[in-house]
Design a protein around this motif. Structure first.
Motif, PDB file in Angstrom:
ATOM      1  N   ALA A 139      20.198  -4.916   5.930  1.00  0.00           N
ATOM      2  CA  ALA A 139      18.949  -4.360   5.429  1.00  0.00           C
ATOM      3  C   ALA A 139      18.020  -4.120   6.616  1.00  0.00           C
ATOM      4  CB  ALA A 139      18.290  -5.310   4.443  1.00  0.00           C
ATOM      5  N   ARG A 140      17.325  -2.993   6.565  1.00  0.00           N
ATOM      6  CA  ARG A 140      16.410  -2.645   7.651  1.00  0.00           C
ATOM      7  C   ARG A 140      15.060  -2.288   7.056  1.00  0.00           C
ATOM      8  NH1 ARG A 140      16.906   2.322  11.975  1.00  0.00           N
ATOM      9  NH2 ARG A 140      15.046   1.757  13.107  1.00  0.00           N
ATOM     10  N   TYR A 141      14.005  -2.786   7.690  1.00  0.00           N
ATOM     11  CA  TYR A 141      12.655  -2.482   7.251  1.00  0.00           C
ATOM     12  C   TYR A 141      11.890  -1.867   8.410  1.00  0.00           C
ATOM     13  CZ  TYR A 141       7.911  -3.006   5.533  1.00  0.00           C
ATOM     14  OH  TYR A 141       6.625  -2.763   5.140  1.00  0.00           O
ATOM     15  N   THR A 184      15.693  -5.844  11.296  1.00  0.00           N
ATOM     16  CA  THR A 184      16.972  -5.691  10.607  1.00  0.00           C
ATOM     17  C   THR A 184      17.599  -7.060  10.389  1.00  0.00           C
ATOM     18  OG1 THR A 184      17.324  -3.553  11.683  1.00  0.00           O
ATOM     19  CG2 THR A 184      19.248  -4.596  10.705  1.00  0.00           C
ATOM     20  N   GLY A 185      18.134  -7.274   9.211  1.00  0.00           N
ATOM     21  CA  GLY A 185      18.871  -8.489   8.904  1.00  0.00           C
ATOM     22  C   GLY A 185      20.267  -8.118   8.409  1.00  0.00           C
ATOM     23  N   SER A 186      21.249  -8.924   8.757  1.00  0.00           N
ATOM     24  CA  SER A 186      22.608  -8.651   8.296  1.00  0.00           C
ATOM     25  C   SER A 186      23.347  -9.959   8.054  1.00  0.00           C
ATOM     26  CB  SER A 186      23.362  -7.785   9.311  1.00  0.00           C
ATOM     27  OG  SER A 186      23.465  -8.456  10.548  1.00  0.00           O
ATOM     28  N   PHE A 187      24.423  -9.867   7.282  1.00  0.00           N
ATOM     29  CA  PHE A 187      25.246 -11.047   7.015  1.00  0.00           C
ATOM     30  C   PHE A 187      26.698 -10.633   6.846  1.00  0.00           C
ATOM     31  CE2 PHE A 187      24.167  -9.495   2.824  1.00  0.00           C
ATOM     32  CZ  PHE A 187      25.335  -9.671   2.100  1.00  0.00           C
ATOM     33  N   TRP A 188      27.592 -11.594   7.076  1.00  0.00           N
ATOM     34  CA  TRP A 188      29.038 -11.419   6.887  1.00  0.00           C
ATOM     35  C   TRP A 188      29.532 -12.718   6.267  1.00  0.00           C
ATOM     36  CZ3 TRP A 188      32.810  -8.476  10.389  1.00  0.00           C
ATOM     37  CH2 TRP A 188      34.135  -8.795  10.099  1.00  0.00           C
ATOM     38  N   ARG A 192      34.268 -17.697   7.018  1.00  0.00           N
ATOM     39  CA  ARG A 192      33.414 -17.286   8.118  1.00  0.00           C
ATOM     40  C   ARG A 192      32.079 -16.859   7.527  1.00  0.00           C
ATOM     41  NH1 ARG A 192      33.567 -11.941  11.967  1.00  0.00           N
ATOM     42  NH2 ARG A 192      31.862 -12.616  13.291  1.00  0.00           N
ATOM     43  N   ARG A 193      31.002 -17.360   8.122  1.00  0.00           N
ATOM     44  CA  ARG A 193      29.653 -16.976   7.730  1.00  0.00           C
ATOM     45  C   ARG A 193      28.892 -16.596   9.000  1.00  0.00           C
ATOM     46  NH1 ARG A 193      31.194 -21.470   5.154  1.00  0.00           N
ATOM     47  NH2 ARG A 193      30.169 -22.819   6.643  1.00  0.00           N
ATOM     48  N   ALA A 194      28.296 -15.426   9.003  1.00  0.00           N
ATOM     49  CA  ALA A 194      27.506 -14.982  10.148  1.00  0.00           C
ATOM     50  C   ALA A 194      26.241 -14.303   9.637  1.00  0.00           C
ATOM     51  CB  ALA A 194      28.311 -14.022  11.010  1.00  0.00           C
ATOM     52  N   PHE A 195      25.125 -14.612  10.276  1.00  0.00           N
ATOM     53  CA  PHE A 195      23.828 -14.053   9.909  1.00  0.00           C
ATOM     54  C   PHE A 195      23.124 -13.591  11.177  1.00  0.00           C
ATOM     55  CE2 PHE A 195      24.983 -17.434   7.018  1.00  0.00           C
ATOM     56  CZ  PHE A 195      24.864 -16.829   5.778  1.00  0.00           C
ATOM     57  N   ALA A 196      22.453 -12.454  11.117  1.00  0.00           N
ATOM     58  CA  ALA A 196      21.735 -11.933  12.287  1.00  0.00           C
ATOM     59  C   ALA A 196      20.382 -11.380  11.860  1.00  0.00           C
ATOM     60  CB  ALA A 196      22.550 -10.850  12.975  1.00  0.00           C
ATOM     61  N   LEU A 197      19.416 -11.516  12.737  1.00  0.00           N
ATOM     62  CA  LEU A 197      18.085 -10.969  12.532  1.00  0.00           C
ATOM     63  C   LEU A 197      17.649 -10.342  13.849  1.00  0.00           C
ATOM     64  CD1 LEU A 197      15.740 -10.740  10.478  1.00  0.00           C
ATOM     65  CD2 LEU A 197      14.832 -12.857  11.469  1.00  0.00           C
ATOM     66  N   SER A 198      17.207  -9.089  13.803  1.00  0.00           N
ATOM     67  CA  SER A 198      16.797  -8.425  15.040  1.00  0.00           C
ATOM     68  C   SER A 198      15.484  -7.686  14.850  1.00  0.00           C
ATOM     69  CB  SER A 198      17.875  -7.460  15.531  1.00  0.00           C
ATOM     70  OG  SER A 198      18.002  -6.365  14.660  1.00  0.00           O
TER      71      SER A 198
END
Length: 193
Positions: A6-8, A21-25, A40-46
């Motif tokens: 998701a991007r704002y 931007t936030g993302s997950f896997w 596997r769990r991955a989360f990112a915030l940029s």
């Protein structure tokens, strides 16, 4: 496997742009050695900011893998450049980058210069040495067709699989010799459009 992004757009203008931007896997991974399912769990915030010829990025990533290995679950073997190496299965990654487009006038190429720094903090106490990399680079492309591209980067890293002798197999997993090493990489490309 479930992947989302998701991007704002916080602000958008002719000369400035700010976005988060936030993302997950999230995925289940079958381990053929143990015949059990791991995950596997991955989360990112940029955060990205652009103003005129300048660009900046700040990113945080959390990765947590439990592959149900027969032995230790602290490292995971992955592949790159036709070889395999180990990474920490649980880690937090911080990344910061600054870049600038350079006006080359009548020179027939476009030029972008960048500098970035990444640090990987590993959860496991016996994988304590962080993996670090500082990159200084340039990206060149021809103005006429945008098909010829050249990336050149200088790396200064510690416990980085792609920087320095003796780091490739375990630098990002159990750690290398914990010394700073350097390397230089140039990639030439021609893109058919």
């Amino acid at each position: 496997m479930t992947v989302g992004r998701a991007r704002y757009q916080i602000s958008s203008g002719m000369k400035t742009n700010l976005a988060v931007t936030g993302s997950f896997w999230l995925s289940t991974i079958h381990n053929y050695s143990t015949r059990r399912n791991g995950q596997r769990r991955a989360f990112a915030l940029s955060l990205r900011y652009k103003t005129g010829p300048w660009r900046f990025k700040l990113m945080g990533v959390r990765q947590d893998m439990d592959l149900r290995n027969p032995g230790s679950n602290d490292i995971v073997t992955v592949g790159d450049y036709d070889s395999v190496y180990n990474i920490a299965s649980r880690a937090t990654i911080g990344f910061i980058e600054g870049a600038r487009t350079i006006d080359t006038g009548k020179f027939p190429v476009k030029l972008d210069l960048f500098v970035n720094y990444a640090n990987v903090w590993k959860d496991s106490s016996h994988h304590a040495p962080n993996t670090q990399r500082l990159s200084l680079g340039a990206f060149w492309t021809d103005k006429a067709t945008n098909r010829f591209r050249v990336w050149s980067e200088f790396y200064l890293g510690r416990n980085d699989p792609n920087v320095g002798a003796g780091q490739f197999t375990n630098g990002a997993g159990q750690g290398g010799d914990d010394k700073y090493k350097s390397s230089f990489l140039v990639i030439f490309g021609y893109y058919f459009q």
